[in-house]
Structure formats: structure tokens, C-alpha cells
Write an enzyme that holds these catalytic residues in place. Sequence first.
Site, mmCIF file in Angstrom:
data_model
loop_
_atom_site.group_PDB
_atom_site.id
_atom_site.type_symbol
_atom_site.label_atom_id
_atom_site.label_comp_id
_atom_site.label_asym_id
_atom_site.label_seq_id
_atom_site.Cartn_x
_atom_site.Cartn_y
_atom_site.Cartn_z
ATOM 1 N N SER A 1 0.842 -1.208 0.000
ATOM 2 C CA SER A 1 0.000 0.000 0.000
ATOM 3 C C SER A 1 0.870 1.248 0.000
ATOM 4 O O SER A 1 2.067 1.176 0.298
ATOM 5 C CB SER A 1 -0.864 -0.012 1.271
ATOM 6 N N TYR B 1 -3.585 0.017 9.957
ATOM 7 C CA TYR B 1 -3.396 -0.363 8.553
ATOM 8 C C TYR B 1 -1.978 -0.051 8.096
ATOM 9 O O TYR B 1 -1.300 -0.878 7.471
ATOM 10 C CB TYR B 1 -4.412 0.401 7.702
HETATM 11 P P1 NAP Z 1 -11.980 -4.799 -0.685
HETATM 12 O O1 NAP Z 1 -12.768 -4.301 -1.841
HETATM 13 O O2 NAP Z 1 -12.401 -4.451 0.697
HETATM 14 O O3 NAP Z 1 -11.822 -6.414 -0.798
HETATM 15 C C1 NAP Z 1 -11.120 -7.052 0.208
HETATM 16 C C2 NAP Z 1 -11.327 -8.532 0.009
HETATM 17 O O4 NAP Z 1 -10.653 -9.243 1.067
HETATM 18 C C3 NAP Z 1 -12.797 -8.924 0.082
HETATM 19 O O5 NAP Z 1 -13.092 -9.930 -0.861
HETATM 20 C C4 NAP Z 1 -12.917 -9.467 1.502
HETATM 21 O O6 NAP Z 1 -13.936 -10.416 1.661
HETATM 22 C C5 NAP Z 1 -11.579 -10.165 1.636
HETATM 23 N N1 NAP Z 1 -11.269 -10.446 3.041
HETATM 24 C C6 NAP Z 1 -11.242 -9.574 4.064
HETATM 25 N N2 NAP Z 1 -10.934 -10.215 5.201
HETATM 26 C C7 NAP Z 1 -10.772 -11.532 4.870
HETATM 27 C C8 NAP Z 1 -10.439 -12.709 5.622
HETATM 28 N N3 NAP Z 1 -10.228 -12.675 6.936
HETATM 29 N N4 NAP Z 1 -10.368 -13.892 4.969
HETATM 30 C C9 NAP Z 1 -10.613 -13.950 3.627
HETATM 31 N N5 NAP Z 1 -10.917 -12.869 2.858
HETATM 32 C C10 NAP Z 1 -10.995 -11.679 3.495
HETATM 33 O O7 NAP Z 1 -10.490 -4.300 -0.818
HETATM 34 P P2 NAP Z 1 -9.624 -3.896 -2.105
HETATM 35 O O8 NAP Z 1 -9.678 -2.431 -2.284
HETATM 36 O O9 NAP Z 1 -9.963 -4.810 -3.238
HETATM 37 O O10 NAP Z 1 -8.178 -4.245 -1.528
HETATM 38 C C11 NAP Z 1 -7.602 -5.502 -1.726
HETATM 39 C C12 NAP Z 1 -6.208 -5.406 -1.141
HETATM 40 O O11 NAP Z 1 -5.532 -4.277 -1.706
HETATM 41 C C13 NAP Z 1 -6.202 -5.178 0.367
HETATM 42 O O12 NAP Z 1 -5.095 -5.857 0.927
HETATM 43 C C14 NAP Z 1 -5.994 -3.664 0.491
HETATM 44 O O13 NAP Z 1 -5.384 -3.335 1.724
HETATM 45 C C15 NAP Z 1 -5.073 -3.421 -0.649
HETATM 46 N N6 NAP Z 1 -5.023 -2.050 -1.162
HETATM 47 C C16 NAP Z 1 -6.170 -1.428 -1.574
HETATM 48 C C17 NAP Z 1 -6.052 -0.144 -2.121
HETATM 49 C C18 NAP Z 1 -7.236 0.632 -2.609
HETATM 50 O O14 NAP Z 1 -7.089 1.851 -2.848
HETATM 51 N N7 NAP Z 1 -8.396 0.027 -2.782
HETATM 52 C C19 NAP Z 1 -4.811 0.458 -2.257
HETATM 53 C C20 NAP Z 1 -3.688 -0.219 -1.781
HETATM 54 C C21 NAP Z 1 -3.814 -1.487 -1.252
HETATM 55 P P3 NAP Z 1 -15.277 -9.975 2.438
HETATM 56 O O15 NAP Z 1 -16.038 -9.071 1.513
HETATM 57 O O16 NAP Z 1 -15.992 -11.270 2.721
HETATM 58 O O17 NAP Z 1 -14.852 -9.252 3.700
HETATM 59 C C1 GCO Z 2 -6.975 5.247 3.097
HETATM 60 C C2 GCO Z 2 -7.061 4.320 1.922
HETATM 61 C C3 GCO Z 2 -5.691 3.786 1.582
HETATM 62 C C4 GCO Z 2 -5.808 2.859 0.413
HETATM 63 C C5 GCO Z 2 -4.504 2.292 0.024
HETATM 64 C C6 GCO Z 2 -3.544 3.342 -0.467
HETATM 65 O O1 GCO Z 2 -7.888 5.233 3.922
HETATM 66 O O2 GCO Z 2 -5.981 5.993 3.139
HETATM 67 O O3 GCO Z 2 -7.966 3.256 2.180
HETATM 68 O O4 GCO Z 2 -5.150 3.126 2.674
HETATM 69 O O5 GCO Z 2 -6.658 1.787 0.700
HETATM 70 O O6 GCO Z 2 -3.944 1.497 1.003
HETATM 71 O O7 GCO Z 2 -2.417 2.668 -1.011
#
Ligand code: NAP
Ligand code: GCO
Length: 266
Positions: free
Chosen positions: A144, A157
Site C-alpha cells: 500500500s 493499517y
Molecule cells: P476490498 O474491496 O475491501 O476487498 C477485500 C477482500 O478481502 C474482500 O473480498 C474481503 O472479503 C476479503 N477479506 C477480508 N478479510 C478476509 C479474511 N479474513 N479472509 C478472507 N478474505 C478476506 O479491498 P480492495 O480495495 O480490493 O483491496 C484488496 C487489497 O488491496 C487489500 O489488501 C488492500 O489493503 C489493498 N489495497 C487497496 C487499495 C485501494 O485503494 N483500494 C490500495 C492499496 C492497497 P469480504 O467481503 O468477505 O470481507
Molecule cells: C486510506 C485508503 C488507503 C488505500 C490504500 C492506499 O484510507 O488511506 O484506504 O489506505 O486503501 O492502502 O495505497
Amino acid sequence: MADFSLKGKTALVTGASYGIGFAIANALAEAGATIVFNDIKQELVDKGLAAYAENGITAHGYVCDVTNEEAVQAMVAQIESEVGVVDILVNNAGIIKRIPMLEMSAKDFRQVIDVDLNAPFIVSKAVIPSMIKKGGGKIINICSMMSELGRETVSAYAAAKGGLKMLTKNIASEYGQYNIQCNGIGPGYIATPQTAPLREVQPDGSKHPFDQFILAKTPANRWGEAADLGGPAVFLASSASDFVNGHILYVDGGILAYIGKQPQGD
Ligand code: NAP
Ligand code: GCO
């Protein structure tokens, strides 16, 4: 010529019914991988299977809470007998709790660490032995911006994602000798359900202040799409990256390189 093909490879993407995991799994499938994913709830696994099928992908879905070591060990054993050894692991499942640190309970803090840091340890530990027996493998941890930067309300986080960056480097260090490459992808701000609260249109129809903030911090002047992560994931999952190890590949539109849009008129 570098080989980006994943033909004959089995990829496990955790938490991949939707969001970033789903997009990465689609890209890995397009490159030839067999897709395996998990989610906590059967209904989400079913929803995910249908969504993959709509894209012509016959995925394999399992119900598993990635924080539960016994359940993860059992799921990996089931995958190995039903699908095959996991060649590519994407530790994608993750949660966030946006709470000012002084108002955050230790229980909430621990829950975020559990999913975002302990679970990648647990799932990696479950797949590495068979990767070693098979002669190698790929692990991609979804880090992230918060692996490098902090901000208000995301202490747990940021601690987890900072730790995940170092876990990535340590797996690379400890298992590189077995031809296992462990790298990270550090997405910028991506439009998924997890960031939906930060992009909510205001009652007066204006953009959420955080939405405006991110646009000003991103040279590309846009939020990322989950699909933007597919190509980087294929690269790190393929033999094209066999000499890349312990690296965090930031896919952020330039956020980490940019001080932010300067005030107009300067
Ligand atoms: P999201 O839309 O919230 O999806 C997260 C997924 O993880 C969901 O399918 C959720 O399932 C699953 N999950 C959560 N807890 C779990 C557990 N204990 N066991 C199995 N599955 C679990 O998040 P996203 O935005 O796609 O993010 C995916 C990854 O990218 C995360 O690691 C997040 O930190 C990272 N990330 C996101 C962003 C961003 O801007 N979106 C940026 C950087 C990094 P449920 O729906 O059943 O909870
Ligand atoms: C926040 C956001 C970020 C993104 C991502 C950025 O609240 O700042 O959720 O944490 O999810 O991790 O890289």
C-alpha cells in the site's frame, strides 16, 4: 525474450471475489493461469465464481478465513488435491479501519494486523513447502501507499502494510535459494469498495474532500482502477521477473514521486 506466460500455473488469490483481487486474478487467467480464490462467506465465493464465469474463467473457490491457520492449511491441502500445487500466491485479502488512534481499541488494532499482516504470513507458510518441492514459486503481497506513508486514522493499517513490506523482503531473503521470488505490489488509491467512503459525492454534489485531495496528489490526476494492477501482477507472477526479489512495485500513478499540485498562480 522475457516470458510473461502463466500457462500451466496455478494461482491462489486471497479475498478475490471482487475488488483488486478479482482484477488481478482476471489478468493472471488471461496470461494462462488456473485461478483459485477464497472468501470468508460462501455467498461471496458463489458470487465470485459467477463473475469469473462471466469472463470465461472457470475458477475454483473456497470458503476460508485467512486469519485461521488450521483453515488455511486445510484449504491449501484441498487445493493441492483438487487443483494442484499453488505456483503463484497473491496475498490480497485485507481490511482497513479508519479510526483516530486514541479512539481505536486494541481489539480493532489487532484485527487489522491479523488480516493484513498475520494472514499473509499464515498463507505463505502454507504454500511454500510445496513450492520448494516443485522447484520454485511466486509470492506477491499486496502492500500500500501506507507501506511508505502514514496519515490520520489509519495507524493499524499503516503498521500492517509497513510490516507486510518487510515480511515480503524477509520471505525473499529466506526462500530465494529455493527459486521462490517474493515481491509486493503497492497500489495507490484505487476505486474499489474499500475506498468508496473516500469518494462519496457530497450532498451538494461536490466531490468528497479526500477525493479532491488524492487527485491533487496524483500526477495522473485520477484514481487507479483495479485493472491497472493486472499487468504488474502478471509480470511479478511470470518468469519474466525471476531475478526480481524482495521488491515492492508501486502502482500509484506517481503519488509517491509527487509533492502534490502546487497552488494555482505560482
Ligand atoms: P476490498 O474491496 O475491501 O476487498 C477485500 C477482500 O478481502 C474482500 O473480498 C474481503 O472479503 C476479503 N477479506 C477480508 N478479510 C478476509 C479474511 N479474513 N479472509 C478472507 N478474505 C478476506 O479491498 P480492495 O480495495 O480490493 O483491496 C484488496 C487489497 O488491496 C487489500 O489488501 C488492500 O489493503 C489493498 N489495497 C487497496 C487499495 C485501494 O485503494 N483500494 C490500495 C492499496 C492497497 P469480504 O467481503 O468477505 O470481507
Ligand atoms: C486510506 C485508503 C488507503 C488505500 C490504500 C492506499 O484510507 O488511506 O484506504 O489506505 O486503501 O492502502 O495505497
